[in-house]
Design a protein around this motif. Structure first.
Motif, PDB file in Angstrom:
ATOM      1  N   LEU A   1       0.831  -1.208   0.000  1.00 44.73           N
ATOM      2  CA  LEU A   1       0.000   0.000   0.000  1.00 44.73           C
ATOM      3  C   LEU A   1       0.862   1.254   0.000  1.00 44.73           C
ATOM      4  CD1 LEU A   1      -2.763   1.357   0.164  1.00 44.73           C
ATOM      5  CD2 LEU A   1      -2.663   1.116   2.653  1.00 44.73           C
ATOM      6  N   VAL A   2       1.909   1.260   0.827  1.00 43.97           N
ATOM      7  CA  VAL A   2       2.815   2.408   0.875  1.00 43.97           C
ATOM      8  C   VAL A   2       3.431   2.666  -0.496  1.00 43.97           C
ATOM      9  CG1 VAL A   2       5.022   3.259   1.779  1.00 43.97           C
ATOM     10  CG2 VAL A   2       3.360   2.212   3.327  1.00 43.97           C
ATOM     11  N   ASN A   3       3.813   1.609  -1.177  1.00 46.78           N
ATOM     12  CA  ASN A   3       4.436   1.751  -2.496  1.00 46.78           C
ATOM     13  C   ASN A   3       3.498   2.376  -3.516  1.00 46.78           C
ATOM     14  OD1 ASN A   3       6.836   0.631  -1.600  1.00 46.78           O
ATOM     15  ND2 ASN A   3       6.282  -1.455  -2.215  1.00 46.78           N
ATOM     16  N   VAL A   4       2.195   2.168  -3.327  1.00 45.30           N
ATOM     17  CA  VAL A   4       1.204   2.784  -4.214  1.00 45.30           C
ATOM     18  C   VAL A   4       0.976   4.242  -3.807  1.00 45.30           C
ATOM     19  CG1 VAL A   4      -1.211   2.750  -4.960  1.00 45.30           C
ATOM     20  CG2 VAL A   4       0.053   0.601  -4.732  1.00 45.30           C
ATOM     21  N   LEU A   5       0.778   4.479  -2.521  1.00 49.07           N
ATOM     22  CA  LEU A   5       0.441   5.823  -2.037  1.00 49.07           C
ATOM     23  C   LEU A   5       1.516   6.846  -2.375  1.00 49.07           C
ATOM     24  CD1 LEU A   5      -1.006   5.076   1.538  1.00 49.07           C
ATOM     25  CD2 LEU A   5      -2.243   5.264  -0.631  1.00 49.07           C
ATOM     26  N   ILE A   6       2.746   6.427  -2.316  1.00 44.29           N
ATOM     27  CA  ILE A   6       3.871   7.339  -2.481  1.00 44.29           C
ATOM     28  C   ILE A   6       3.896   7.979  -3.864  1.00 44.29           C
ATOM     29  CG2 ILE A   6       5.647   5.792  -3.403  1.00 44.29           C
ATOM     30  CD1 ILE A   6       6.039   8.048  -0.311  1.00 44.29           C
ATOM     31  N   LYS A   7       3.181   7.404  -4.822  1.00 44.91           N
ATOM     32  CA  LYS A   7       3.188   7.900  -6.200  1.00 44.91           C
ATOM     33  C   LYS A   7       2.227   9.071  -6.418  1.00 44.91           C
ATOM     34  CE  LYS A   7       4.090   3.192  -7.876  1.00 44.91           C
ATOM     35  NZ  LYS A   7       3.539   2.057  -8.671  1.00 44.91           N
TER      36      LYS A   7
ATOM     37  N   LYS B   1       1.860  14.727   1.712  1.00 46.20           N
ATOM     38  CA  LYS B   1       0.676  14.315   0.947  1.00 46.20           C
ATOM     39  C   LYS B   1      -0.571  15.027   1.479  1.00 46.20           C
ATOM     40  CE  LYS B   1       3.224  11.199  -1.158  1.00 46.20           C
ATOM     41  NZ  LYS B   1       3.671  11.397  -2.557  1.00 46.20           N
ATOM     42  N   GLN B   2      -1.499  15.340   0.586  1.00 45.82           N
ATOM     43  CA  GLN B   2      -2.819  15.836   0.990  1.00 45.82           C
ATOM     44  C   GLN B   2      -3.718  14.616   1.204  1.00 45.82           C
ATOM     45  OE1 GLN B   2      -4.581  19.222  -1.163  1.00 45.82           O
ATOM     46  NE2 GLN B   2      -2.631  19.397  -2.271  1.00 45.82           N
TER      47      GLN B   2
ATOM     48  N   ILE C   1      -6.830  11.143  13.943  1.00 44.99           N
ATOM     49  CA  ILE C   1      -6.206  11.405  12.642  1.00 44.99           C
ATOM     50  C   ILE C   1      -6.526  12.792  12.083  1.00 44.99           C
ATOM     51  CG2 ILE C   1      -6.095   8.963  11.995  1.00 44.99           C
ATOM     52  CD1 ILE C   1      -8.638   9.390  10.322  1.00 44.99           C
ATOM     53  N   GLU C   2      -7.264  13.586  12.837  1.00 42.30           N
ATOM     54  CA  GLU C   2      -7.720  14.878  12.312  1.00 42.30           C
ATOM     55  C   GLU C   2      -6.558  15.764  11.853  1.00 42.30           C
ATOM     56  OE1 GLU C   2     -11.479  16.395  14.692  1.00 42.30           O
ATOM     57  OE2 GLU C   2     -10.119  15.289  16.015  1.00 42.30           O
ATOM     58  N   ASN C   3      -5.454  15.741  12.592  1.00 45.89           N
ATOM     59  CA  ASN C   3      -4.313  16.608  12.261  1.00 45.89           C
ATOM     60  C   ASN C   3      -3.594  16.187  10.987  1.00 45.89           C
ATOM     61  OD1 ASN C   3      -4.771  18.174  14.525  1.00 45.89           O
ATOM     62  ND2 ASN C   3      -3.279  17.092  15.793  1.00 45.89           N
ATOM     63  N   TYR C   4      -3.884  14.977  10.503  1.00 50.76           N
ATOM     64  CA  TYR C   4      -3.237  14.486   9.291  1.00 50.76           C
ATOM     65  C   TYR C   4      -4.088  14.725   8.041  1.00 50.76           C
ATOM     66  CZ  TYR C   4      -1.001  11.881  13.081  1.00 50.76           C
ATOM     67  OH  TYR C   4      -0.399  11.528  14.255  1.00 50.76           O
ATOM     68  N   LEU C   5      -5.283  15.245   8.229  1.00 54.07           N
ATOM     69  CA  LEU C   5      -6.245  15.356   7.129  1.00 54.07           C
ATOM     70  C   LEU C   5      -6.342  16.775   6.595  1.00 54.07           C
ATOM     71  CD1 LEU C   5      -9.143  13.199   8.664  1.00 54.07           C
ATOM     72  CD2 LEU C   5      -7.256  12.431   7.178  1.00 54.07           C
ATOM     73  N   SER C   6      -6.398  16.884   5.268  1.00 61.92           N
ATOM     74  CA  SER C   6      -6.631  18.181   4.628  1.00 61.92           C
ATOM     75  C   SER C   6      -8.102  18.559   4.733  1.00 61.92           C
ATOM     76  CB  SER C   6      -6.207  18.145   3.160  1.00 61.92           C
ATOM     77  OG  SER C   6      -4.813  17.943   3.050  1.00 61.92           O
ATOM     78  N   ASP C   7      -8.982  17.557   4.677  1.00 59.77           N
ATOM     79  CA  ASP C   7     -10.416  17.815   4.821  1.00 59.77           C
ATOM     80  C   ASP C   7     -11.164  16.503   5.036  1.00 59.77           C
ATOM     81  OD1 ASP C   7     -12.676  19.403   5.063  1.00 59.77           O
ATOM     82  OD2 ASP C   7     -12.274  20.503   3.209  1.00 59.77           O
ATOM     83  N   ILE C   8     -12.401  16.627   5.540  1.00 57.44           N
ATOM     84  CA  ILE C   8     -13.269  15.484   5.831  1.00 57.44           C
ATOM     85  C   ILE C   8     -14.611  15.726   5.154  1.00 57.44           C
ATOM     86  CG2 ILE C   8     -14.472  14.187   7.649  1.00 57.44           C
ATOM     87  CD1 ILE C   8     -12.235  15.285   9.579  1.00 57.44           C
TER      88      ILE C   8
END
Length: 216
Positions: free
Chosen positions: A17-23, A125-126, A147-154
């Motif tokens: 999953l990390v390998n996909v997200l990083i792109k 990442k956003q 996880i709120e501090n890691y999110l750009s929006d909900i």
């Protein structure tokens, strides 16, 4: 708080999953059974309902919670009527409201990919959460996950909010995702709902399912 069900965290292909997200620069996650195990939330909430509304002891409450999880996998329709120990239960509306407002606390973080979201956030990442579900219940889960501090929006999609349910792509307009965008990825556990949500905008989709609990 102990959770008396088995969850094989090791089954998650986190490295893949990390390998996909990083792109990608913009990551749009579903919530339930993607960021965390919905079984854990349900187990804790159902067990609390058994104790509060039916005055069950720990063993019976455990059985009630597991029965609730199994029934929900079959059908969510009239769930609490289906698992009620009483034929005539006048408390169903109150039970549903209790469920919608339930808070697990930080235990939910132990059955989640919270650390992965933190890592992606640290890489610039956003990150967005787009989830169908009751707004109070879904927001409580997000708060419990921390996880709120890691999110750009909900974006919580529900008739009580002004966001159309997935797979409608209306939320993608609000995020600012253009047709065929190559820097955006949708991650979700439902190939139909989450997959079509991405497909409607011709953006990439990655199927990721948090493992189901093993009910004994």
């Amino acid at each position: 708080m102990m959770v008396n069900i088995t969850l094989d965290i090791g089954a998650i292909q986190l490295e893949a999953l990390v390998n996909v997200l990083i792109k990608y620069e913009k990551l749009i996650f579903d919530l339930d059974d993607t960021v965390f195990s919905e079984d854990i939330f349900d187990y804790l909430s159902f067990k609390s309902i058994a104790s509060k509304f039916y005055l069950m002891g720990d063993i019976d409450a455990d059985l009630y919670a597991k029965k609730g999880i199994m029934q929900k996998r079959i059908s969510r329709k009239y769930l609490f009527d289906q698992i009620s120990p009483n034929i005539n239960n006048d408390d169903i509306d109150e039970i549903v409201e209790y469920y919608q407002n339930f808070k697990c606390g930080s235990v939910l973080q132990n059955y989640s990919i919270r650390d992965l979201l933190k890592e992606m956030h640290s890489k610039g990442k956003q990150i967005f959460i787009v989830t169908n579900g009751h707004p109070i219940r879904q927001m409580n889960k997000i708060k419990d996950l921390g996880i709120e501090n890691y999110l750009s929006d909900i974006y919580i999609c529900h008739p009580l909010t002004d966001h159309q349910l997935k797979p409608s792509g209306e939320v993608l307009d609000k995020i600012g995702i253009s047709q065929g965008s190559k820097d955006c990825l949708v991650i979700g556990d439902n190939a139909k709902i989450d997959g079509d949500f991405a497909k409607n905008r011709s953006i990439d989709f990655h199927l990721f399912k948090f493992p189901k609990a093993k009910i004994q």
